[in-house]
Motif scaffolding. Structure first.
Motif, mmCIF file in Angstrom:
data_model
loop_
_atom_site.group_PDB
_atom_site.id
_atom_site.type_symbol
_atom_site.label_atom_id
_atom_site.label_comp_id
_atom_site.label_asym_id
_atom_site.label_seq_id
_atom_site.Cartn_x
_atom_site.Cartn_y
_atom_site.Cartn_z
ATOM 1 N N ASP A 39 174.183 90.770 -14.904
ATOM 2 C CA ASP A 39 174.484 89.956 -16.081
ATOM 3 C C ASP A 39 174.691 88.514 -15.650
ATOM 4 N N ASN A 40 174.216 87.576 -16.465
ATOM 5 C CA ASN A 40 174.611 86.191 -16.234
ATOM 6 C C ASN A 40 174.864 85.467 -17.542
ATOM 7 N N ILE A 66 177.037 81.204 -14.501
ATOM 8 C CA ILE A 66 177.821 82.310 -13.944
ATOM 9 C C ILE A 66 176.873 83.490 -13.792
ATOM 10 N N THR A 67 176.943 84.160 -12.665
ATOM 11 C CA THR A 67 176.025 85.304 -12.503
ATOM 12 C C THR A 67 176.561 86.340 -11.525
ATOM 13 N N ASN A 68 176.027 87.533 -11.641
ATOM 14 C CA ASN A 68 176.207 88.560 -10.615
ATOM 15 C C ASN A 68 175.091 88.353 -9.602
ATOM 16 N N MET A 79 180.440 89.109 -16.193
ATOM 17 C CA MET A 79 179.300 88.188 -16.139
ATOM 18 C C MET A 79 179.065 87.677 -14.723
ATOM 19 N N GLY A 80 180.009 87.950 -13.821
ATOM 20 C CA GLY A 80 179.837 87.526 -12.430
ATOM 21 C C GLY A 80 180.656 86.297 -12.085
ATOM 22 N N ARG A 81 180.177 85.560 -11.085
ATOM 23 C CA ARG A 81 180.935 84.409 -10.583
ATOM 24 C C ARG A 81 180.124 83.115 -10.738
#
Ligand code: PRX
Length: 585
Positions: free
Chosen positions: A360-361, A372-374, A385-387
């Motif tokens: 997910d981003n 933001i993304t994985n 959504m990740g970092r």
């Protein structure tokens, strides 16, 4: 399998561009990212040059840039050299007609080669490209082209007849309409694009754009008022390029498929610019979603990186993981998703169906690129959504007295997702709407309008929107635009529009309508209103359901309380209703 964490093993991310997140985030610099690109002499920068000419200069002209799959399965291939020649022709077509730097060129097209050629040719000519969603009806199209001061439009003859011709005379700035898929007799005041391209030379010198020159105009919706035109500049290409490497892990041999519609920003940032600047091969499918067709494309085209959206993933889930297993998807190494919340079940399902998770981003029209993304090399936490990307400083903030905000650092505390401004693809303005633009920036933060939480490992979790904007099948819909179209109907006194949860599309649009004196609710009128809205707004934006109400809940100052409509629809607590007009209680 663990639901809360999908662990990555080193063999899952061999050769990934981002290894060691903390180190990469610490050493990242936008200046270095800019250094990966060519630029133009004298400090200039042009997106189309970076996407095409840079590769031609480096001898990569024979590489396949784009494979287009038509609805009937026929295919057209464009190498970087062939795409470059077509783009030059288009830029000449514009220049020959006096369309210059800064002029706005709109497109209203499906996924056809002309779209890609027009986008890049427009940028090469120094003009501003503004894509429209082809499922829009005449009303949203007219509103956006008026705000954007459109000078040229590229569309099909059929769209032109239905969606533009009826109001064209009202837009004096619109001087040139280029048509594709023309019948033999050309409509008045239009140009046959194919004929114009055939006559144009295939050499064109890129117009010397500066990094801060306007390049793209992407429309987005707010809670109130007209659509907003987010202005992006040529410098955005620095972010398009590097986020493609870091978040989508682009390598030169990748075969990339972005399923986004070209009418929304994902279709431009990651459906055109980012893959091309990274020199990968793009697959483009003209057809709409079809599970078998999609799996066949993944298999036959040997797609390695796939960028799609939660609604599509949920539709794949509906047909089941067994179908996926009938295809050889062994080339697929990274699957990413964006645009709306990706439910944890969908991430877990993807491991069952594909043997690897969706990543997910998160980003927005305003941010221009992934924020933001994985990452491929990091554990995926389903539902998160990740970092933040290296170079992006994100935070969760709360509103405090005096109109300021302050950061909340406590893990899993809910607040508004905010970003420190300054990355290259950040919007530079809402066109002609200085005040609306300024309101996005408080206490040194850009406020996203999304509510979120951050956990102790720095992963972000989406909670919801802080405003009334609706996300349906990944498309952002402003309730005001829908309400305005309903109010144009003679029977409607008031309209309030909300999004209600729906398992596949995330949300669907529902309208509440109070009728004028002399009109009575009936099934016939409900159908008439649904038809009216659909005809004006197009199927993607129009309400799926309409309910009649005697009155709509309003504040004392007369604003419709959509929040209350929603709470009542969903049987949720009504919250603070101190501003509700007394007779409504
Ligand atoms: O609410 C967030 C949602 O989509 C909004 C941005 O929409 P738009 O401007 O159309 O951007 C399209 C480019 C992605 C955000 O403010 N959104 C986007 N990604 C996610 C998301 N909501 C939850 N999870 C996501 N990954």
């Amino acid at each position: 399998m663990e639901w809360d964490r999908i662990r990555k093993r080193p063999e899952d991310y061999v050769g990934a561009n981002l290894l060691g997140y903390d180190e990469c985030a610490k050493t990242f610099s936008w200046t270095q990212a800019r250094g990966l690109l060519d630029g133009l002499p004298g400090g200039g920068l042009n997106i189309a040059h970076e996407a095409i000419d840079r590769h031609l200069k480096a001898g990569r002209g024979n590489k396949l840039a784009l494979r287009w799959i038509a609805r009937d399965d026929s295919k057209r291939d464009f190498t970087y050299a062939a795409l470059g020649a077509a783009v030059n022709r288009f830029a000449n077509v514009l220049a020959q007609r006096g369309i210059r730097k800064g002029d706005r060129v709109f497109s209203l097209l499906g996924r056809v080669p002309e779209l890609y050629i027009a986008a890049l040719g427009t940028l090469k000519n120094g003009s501003v490209f503004s894509p429209l969603f082809s499922a829009f009806g005449p009303e949203p199209i007219k509103a956006r082209m008026m705000i954007g001061d459109a000078r040229a439009l590229i569309t099909t003859e059929a769209f032109y007849r239905r969606k533009i011709e009826p109001w064209r005379k009202e837009l004096a700035s619109l001087k040139h309409v280029f048509l594709t898929e023309c019948s033999s007799s050309l409509l008045p005041d239009t140009i046959d694009l194919a004929a114009a391209l055939a006559q144009a030379p295939d050499l064109f010198e890129t117009v010397r754009t500066a990094p801060e020159d306007m390049a793209l105009l992407h429309f987005t919706s707010g809670t109130t008022g007209k659509p907003k035109g987010a202005v992006h500049v040529h410098e955005a290409v620095v972010a398009h390029n590097i986020t493609g490497k870091l978040a989508l892990d682009f390598h030169p041999d990748d075969i990339f498929w972005c399923t986004a519609d070209p009418g929304w920003i994902t279709g431009t940032s990651y459906g055109i610019i980012s893959p091309l600047t990274n020199g990968v091969t793009m697959i483009i499918d003209q057809a709409e979603f079809d599970a078998e067709r999609w799996y066949r494309i993944l298999q036959d085209q040997k797609v390695t990186v796939w960028y799609t959206a939660p609604t599509a993933i949920r539709m794949l889930m509906k047909v089941g993981a067994d179908i996926a297993k009938r295809f050889d998807l062994s080339k697929l190494r990274l699957m990413s998703s964006v645009g709306e919340p990706l439910n944890p079940e969908a991430v877990v399902w993807s491991v069952e169906a594909f043997g690897k998770p969706f990543h997910d981003n998160w980003w927005q029209t305003e941010t221009g690129g992934i924020m933001i993304t994985n990452f491929l090399s990091m554990d995926v936490k389903p539902g998160s959504m990740g970092r933040p990307l290296p170079g992006i400083a994100a935070g969760i903030v709360e509103h405090i007295e005096g109109g300021d905000v302050r950061e909340i650092t406590k893990p899993m505390a809910m607040g508004e997702l905010a970003l420190r401004p300054g990355w290259p693809s950040m919007m530079r303005a809402y066109l002609n709407e200085e005040q609306r633009y300024r309101k996005c920036f408080v206490s040194g933060w850009y406020l996203t309008g999304d509510l979120a939480m951050r956990d102790s490992e720095g992963y972000y979790w989406f909670v919801g929107r802080s405003d009334d904007v609706i996300k349906s099948a990944g498309h952002l819909i402003g309730p005001f635009e829908v309400e305005s179209a309903l109010m144009e109907h003679k029977a409607v006194a008031e309209a309030g529009v909300i999004g209600i949860p729906e398992p596949t599309a995330g949300e669907v649009v529902k309208a509440y309508v109070a009728l004028k004196d002399g009109f009575e609710p009936s099934e016939a009128l409900r159908k008439e209103l649904l038809g009216h809205a659909r005809q004006r707004l197009g199927p993607a934006v129009a309400p799926k359901d309409i309910a009649f109400r005697q009155n709509l809940p309003k504040t004392r100052s007369g604003k419709i309380m959509r929040r209350l409509l929603k709470a009542r629809e969903l049987g949720l607590p009504e919250g603070d209703i101190s501003t509700l007009e007394s007779e409504e209680r």
